[in-house]
Design a protein around this motif. Structure first.
Motif, PDB file in Angstrom:
ATOM      1  N   GLN A   1       0.835  -1.200   0.000  1.00  0.00           N
ATOM      2  CA  GLN A   1       0.000   0.000   0.000  1.00  0.00           C
ATOM      3  C   GLN A   1       0.876   1.259   0.000  1.00  0.00           C
ATOM      4  OE1 GLN A   1      -3.141  -0.874  -0.256  1.00  0.00           O
ATOM      5  NE2 GLN A   1      -3.937   1.211  -0.420  1.00  0.00           N
ATOM      6  N   TYR A   2       1.984   1.204   0.721  1.00  0.00           N
ATOM      7  CA  TYR A   2       2.936   2.323   0.766  1.00  0.00           C
ATOM      8  C   TYR A   2       3.480   2.585  -0.648  1.00  0.00           C
ATOM      9  CZ  TYR A   2       7.353   4.734   1.851  1.00  0.00           C
ATOM     10  OH  TYR A   2       8.401   5.625   1.881  1.00  0.00           O
ATOM     11  N   ASP A   3       3.884   1.527  -1.345  1.00  0.00           N
ATOM     12  CA  ASP A   3       4.428   1.688  -2.700  1.00  0.00           C
ATOM     13  C   ASP A   3       3.362   2.271  -3.626  1.00  0.00           C
ATOM     14  OD1 ASP A   3       6.849   0.699  -1.884  1.00  0.00           O
ATOM     15  OD2 ASP A   3       6.523  -1.327  -2.661  1.00  0.00           O
ATOM     16  N   LYS A   4       2.117   1.844  -3.419  1.00  0.00           N
ATOM     17  CA  LYS A   4       1.027   2.341  -4.274  1.00  0.00           C
ATOM     18  C   LYS A   4       0.839   3.853  -4.046  1.00  0.00           C
ATOM     19  CE  LYS A   4      -3.921   1.999  -4.624  1.00  0.00           C
ATOM     20  NZ  LYS A   4      -5.079   1.618  -3.868  1.00  0.00           N
ATOM     21  N   VAL A   5       0.823   4.266  -2.779  1.00  0.00           N
ATOM     22  CA  VAL A   5       0.622   5.692  -2.462  1.00  0.00           C
ATOM     23  C   VAL A   5       1.791   6.513  -3.013  1.00  0.00           C
ATOM     24  CG1 VAL A   5       0.446   7.371  -0.578  1.00  0.00           C
ATOM     25  CG2 VAL A   5      -0.785   5.190  -0.418  1.00  0.00           C
ATOM     26  N   MET A   6       3.023   6.026  -2.806  1.00  0.00           N
ATOM     27  CA  MET A   6       4.194   6.748  -3.306  1.00  0.00           C
ATOM     28  C   MET A   6       4.173   6.825  -4.838  1.00  0.00           C
ATOM     29  SD  MET A   6       5.944   8.115  -1.023  1.00  0.00           S
ATOM     30  CE  MET A   6       6.795   8.072   0.545  1.00  0.00           C
ATOM     31  N   GLY A   7       3.645   5.777  -5.475  1.00  0.00           N
ATOM     32  CA  GLY A   7       3.526   5.768  -6.941  1.00  0.00           C
ATOM     33  C   GLY A   7       2.599   6.884  -7.417  1.00  0.00           C
ATOM     34  N   TYR A   8       1.484   7.064  -6.697  1.00  0.00           N
ATOM     35  CA  TYR A   8       0.555   8.141  -7.078  1.00  0.00           C
ATOM     36  C   TYR A   8       1.191   9.514  -6.855  1.00  0.00           C
ATOM     37  CZ  TYR A   8      -3.588   5.294  -8.020  1.00  0.00           C
ATOM     38  OH  TYR A   8      -4.482   4.434  -8.594  1.00  0.00           O
ATOM     39  N   ILE A   9       1.999   9.645  -5.804  1.00  0.00           N
ATOM     40  CA  ILE A   9       2.638  10.944  -5.548  1.00  0.00           C
ATOM     41  C   ILE A   9       3.642  11.248  -6.676  1.00  0.00           C
ATOM     42  CG2 ILE A   9       4.156  12.206  -3.967  1.00  0.00           C
ATOM     43  CD1 ILE A   9       2.741  10.756  -1.638  1.00  0.00           C
ATOM     44  N   GLU A  10       4.344  10.232  -7.157  1.00  0.00           N
ATOM     45  CA  GLU A  10       5.260  10.419  -8.291  1.00  0.00           C
ATOM     46  C   GLU A  10       4.473  10.847  -9.526  1.00  0.00           C
ATOM     47  OE1 GLU A  10       8.222  10.847  -6.695  1.00  0.00           O
ATOM     48  OE2 GLU A  10       8.534  10.825  -8.877  1.00  0.00           O
ATOM     49  N   LEU A  11       3.329  10.162  -9.747  1.00  0.00           N
ATOM     50  CA  LEU A  11       2.488  10.485 -10.900  1.00  0.00           C
ATOM     51  C   LEU A  11       2.002  11.939 -10.816  1.00  0.00           C
ATOM     52  CD1 LEU A  11       0.911   9.415 -13.402  1.00  0.00           C
ATOM     53  CD2 LEU A  11      -0.909   8.716 -11.817  1.00  0.00           C
ATOM     54  N   ALA A  12       1.718  12.388  -9.588  1.00  0.00           N
ATOM     55  CA  ALA A  12       1.215  13.760  -9.391  1.00  0.00           C
ATOM     56  C   ALA A  12       2.233  14.795  -9.862  1.00  0.00           C
ATOM     57  CB  ALA A  12       0.889  13.978  -7.914  1.00  0.00           C
ATOM     58  N   ARG A  13       3.507  14.455  -9.824  1.00  0.00           N
ATOM     59  CA  ARG A  13       4.536  15.431 -10.239  1.00  0.00           C
ATOM     60  C   ARG A  13       4.475  15.675 -11.743  1.00  0.00           C
ATOM     61  NH1 ARG A  13       7.211  15.828  -5.433  1.00  0.00           N
ATOM     62  NH2 ARG A  13       7.393  13.882  -4.273  1.00  0.00           N
ATOM     63  N   SER A  14       3.927  14.702 -12.514  1.00  0.00           N
ATOM     64  CA  SER A  14       3.760  14.959 -13.948  1.00  0.00           C
ATOM     65  C   SER A  14       2.326  15.402 -14.276  1.00  0.00           C
ATOM     66  CB  SER A  14       4.131  13.718 -14.765  1.00  0.00           C
ATOM     67  OG  SER A  14       3.371  12.618 -14.342  1.00  0.00           O
ATOM     68  N   GLU A  15       1.350  14.925 -13.503  1.00  0.00           N
ATOM     69  CA  GLU A  15      -0.041  15.317 -13.797  1.00  0.00           C
ATOM     70  C   GLU A  15      -0.391  16.687 -13.196  1.00  0.00           C
ATOM     71  OE1 GLU A  15      -2.620  11.291 -14.529  1.00  0.00           O
ATOM     72  OE2 GLU A  15      -2.604  12.063 -12.490  1.00  0.00           O
ATOM     73  N   GLY A  16       0.387  17.126 -12.205  1.00  0.00           N
ATOM     74  CA  GLY A  16       0.113  18.404 -11.548  1.00  0.00           C
ATOM     75  C   GLY A  16       1.340  18.840 -10.776  1.00  0.00           C
ATOM     76  N   ARG A  17       1.122  19.423  -9.576  1.00  0.00           N
ATOM     77  CA  ARG A  17       2.227  19.895  -8.732  1.00  0.00           C
ATOM     78  C   ARG A  17       1.970  19.476  -7.303  1.00  0.00           C
ATOM     79  NH1 ARG A  17       3.113  25.272  -7.369  1.00  0.00           N
ATOM     80  NH2 ARG A  17       0.971  25.759  -8.002  1.00  0.00           N
ATOM     81  N   VAL A  18       3.037  19.096  -6.587  1.00  0.00           N
ATOM     82  CA  VAL A  18       2.906  18.746  -5.175  1.00  0.00           C
ATOM     83  C   VAL A  18       3.313  19.981  -4.372  1.00  0.00           C
ATOM     84  CG1 VAL A  18       3.781  17.263  -3.334  1.00  0.00           C
ATOM     85  CG2 VAL A  18       3.358  16.307  -5.606  1.00  0.00           C
ATOM     86  N   VAL A  19       2.380  20.547  -3.583  1.00  0.00           N
ATOM     87  CA  VAL A  19       2.685  21.794  -2.862  1.00  0.00           C
ATOM     88  C   VAL A  19       2.866  21.584  -1.352  1.00  0.00           C
ATOM     89  CG1 VAL A  19       1.650  23.359  -4.535  1.00  0.00           C
ATOM     90  CG2 VAL A  19       0.219  22.377  -2.711  1.00  0.00           C
ATOM     91  N   ALA A  20       2.651  20.370  -0.886  1.00  0.00           N
ATOM     92  CA  ALA A  20       2.930  20.067   0.537  1.00  0.00           C
ATOM     93  C   ALA A  20       3.220  18.586   0.635  1.00  0.00           C
ATOM     94  CB  ALA A  20       1.729  20.422   1.414  1.00  0.00           C
ATOM     95  N   GLY A  21       4.148  18.230   1.510  1.00  0.00           N
ATOM     96  CA  GLY A  21       4.486  16.817   1.716  1.00  0.00           C
ATOM     97  C   GLY A  21       5.141  16.236   0.492  1.00  0.00           C
ATOM     98  N   GLY A  22       4.762  14.998   0.183  1.00  0.00           N
ATOM     99  CA  GLY A  22       5.265  14.388  -1.046  1.00  0.00           C
ATOM    100  C   GLY A  22       6.330  13.334  -0.835  1.00  0.00           C
TER     101      GLY A  22
END
Ligand code: NAD
Length: 482
Positions: A332-353
């Motif tokens: 589950q951790y790898d899945k969540v981290m995968g989505y956060i990586e995807l967010a860097r190309s689909e949008g922007r991470v403005v907190a945490g990450g």
């Protein structure tokens, strides 16, 4: 805390698997093995269903007076309250929720039993009298043995939410908790024995979905399945039980939208919206994970929300001051981290990450906020099940509603506005099973809990649970002799 190996509970006895097999229980904090659990298979399921069927046919529970069932369940509820610190610690150990900030508070599991103990005794059957000559009445009977299959994210509370009504109405149950959370539920077997539950009415088989869950739902002596988990598993169960035409109730996932209007009470809204996505590290079916904000207050909201997210400091769940624990498992951790990586190309991470500084071990993820992703992007559409929020601006009520409803899911919706007109208008149009206005997860257990679209089929709560867990029949008789 030393924990004995977890075992099945069948016919009021704790048992190892007939195969002797076990699986490891891993702490999400230390990543180490905490203990082992019995690995159930088809033979263990058969033994549990036999015990349940024998109990049902024997009638000691299924045909007991409602007042007897109430007494047993009330005693069990008191014992849950008395042992809650232990249950709470076991849950923290198996899935990492913070002991000081558990989902729905400590008393909810006991209340699940008390509520249905009273509901089954007080609910009356109907009598419909067509005219002076025709009397009719309904009867709600227990049905048989139910399979209850539950997830790991609020393991004890969600289990009692199913087994409370199932056994209160006189059925027998075989419960299969998640393989990620086999520890806390063991306390319940001890509690039911002490409370005077007749043997066989309540049984638990531990193990994996395919090995223990599939044979359980397919067993011909199981009359119905109440399942909480992911849509993919629900589809598998539906296909397996279709040939036997069993009743099913599915409580599934979500990507719930929070609509924040410009007239909302922002300080209160921001704190509650943060709790709605960061509680339990976002591992909540009803998490408000898509936060839609009217553009007039978007910048102000985002600034406050980012500041609020910093208050959710990840830490050891056993520390009562901790608000944010780890993610349940490595997968589950790898899945969540995968989505956060995807967010860097689909949008922007403005907190945490990322992984929080100073926590090198354990499946910890910082509270994370994503912006600038298109509403159709994967991070805006797929259930991440982590402490990850995506914030999206909208200009008009219609646009906000269109974005909110553009989802395969439809579990919960949240509305933040000081205008009653806006609240009722939006509530009428939101395509979700449950709607909360200016609050998060305030419950009355009589209300129907459940979702539309891919978020579920059926409702549980109050009389809705009664309908699912009983067989409703009627008797009709003319008063004039024929
Ligand atoms: P999951 O579907 O992987 O597993 C849920 C349960 O089903 C577990 O006990 C598992 O062992 C069992 N299972 C898996 N495959 C099976 C099969 N083929 N046959 C029978 N049983 C099987 O879900 P999860 O990862 O444990 O839980 C997370 C999901 O649950 C999320 O999608 C979340 O939104 C959802 N959820 C929904 C609610 C709700 O009330 N709507 C509440 C909590 C969680």
């Amino acid at each position: 805390m030393t924990i004995a190996p977890a075992r099945h509970f069948i016919g009021n006895e704790f048992r190892d698997s007939l195969s002797g097999q076990t699986f490891d229980v891993i702490s999400p904090v230390t990543e180490q093995v905490v203990t082992t659990a019995a690995r159930g298979g088809v033979d263990d399921v058969a033994a549990a269903v036999r015990a349940a069927k024998d109990a049902f046919d024997g009638g000691e529970w299924s045909r007991a007076k409602p007042s007897f069932r109430r007494q047993v369940l009330m005693r069990a509820a008191d014992l849950i309250d008395a042992r809650y610190p232990e249950i709470n610690r076991r849950e923290a150990l198996e899935m990492g929720h913070p002991t000081g900030n558990p989902v729905q508070g400590p008393s909810r599991s006991a209340w699940n039993l008390r509520f249905f103990a009273m509901e089954q005794e007080l609910a009356g059957d109907h009598s419909f009298n067509r005219d002076d000559n025709l009397r009719t009445y309904t009867m709600c009977d227990p049905v048989g043995t139910f399979a209850l299959i539950s997830p790991w994210n609020a393991p004890f509370m969600l289990s009692t939410w199913k087994l409370g009504p199932a056994i209160a109405y006189g059925n027998s149950v075989v419960h299969k908790p998640s393989e990620l959370s086999p520890l806390s539920i063991g306390v319940l077997g001890e509690i039911f024995v002490e409370a005077g539950m007749p043997a066989g009415a309540y049984n638990t088989v531990l193990g994996y979905g395919k090995e223990a869950g599939s044979p359980l739902v397919e067993h011909p002596d199981v009359v119905g399945v109440s399942f909480t988990g992911s849509p993919g598993t629900a589809r598998d169960i539906a296909a397996r039980v279709a040939p036997q035409l069993k009743r099913t109730s599915f409580e599934l996932g979500g990507k719930s939208a929070v609509l924040v209007f410009a007239d909302a009470n922002l300080p209160k809204c921001v704190a509650t919206v943060a709790a709605g996505i960061f509680t339990n590290s976002g591992q909540l079916c009803i998490a408000g994970s898509r936060i839609l904000v009217e553009r007039k207050v978007y910048d102000q909201f985002l600034e406050l929300f980012v500041a609020e997210s910093k208050k959710w400091v990840p830490g050891d769940p056993m520390d009562p001051a901790t608000k944010l624990g780890p993610i349940v498992s490595k997968a589950q951790y790898d899945k969540v981290m995968g989505y956060i990586e995807l967010a860097r190309s689909e949008g922007r991470v403005v907190a945490g990450g990322g992984r929080p500084a100073g926590l090198e071990t354990g499946y910890f993820v910082e509270p994370t906020i994503i912006v600038d992703a298109a509403p159709g992007a994967r991070v805006c559409q797929e259930e991440i099940f982590g402490p990850v929020a995506v914030v999206i601006p909208f200009d008009t009520v219609e646009e906000g509603l269109a974005i909110a409803n553009d989802s395969d899911y439809g579990l919960a919706g949240y509305i933040w506005t000081e205008s009653q007109t806006t609240a009722h208008h939006v509530a009428a149009r939101l395509q979700t099973g449950m709607i909360w206005v200016n609050c998060f997860f305030e419950r009355d257990l009589r209300q129907p809990f459940g979702g539309v679209k891919q978020s579920g089929l059926g409702r549980e709560g109050g009389g809705y649970s009664r309908e699912f867990f009983t067989e409703t029949r009627f008797v009709s008789f003319p008063l004039i002799p024929r």
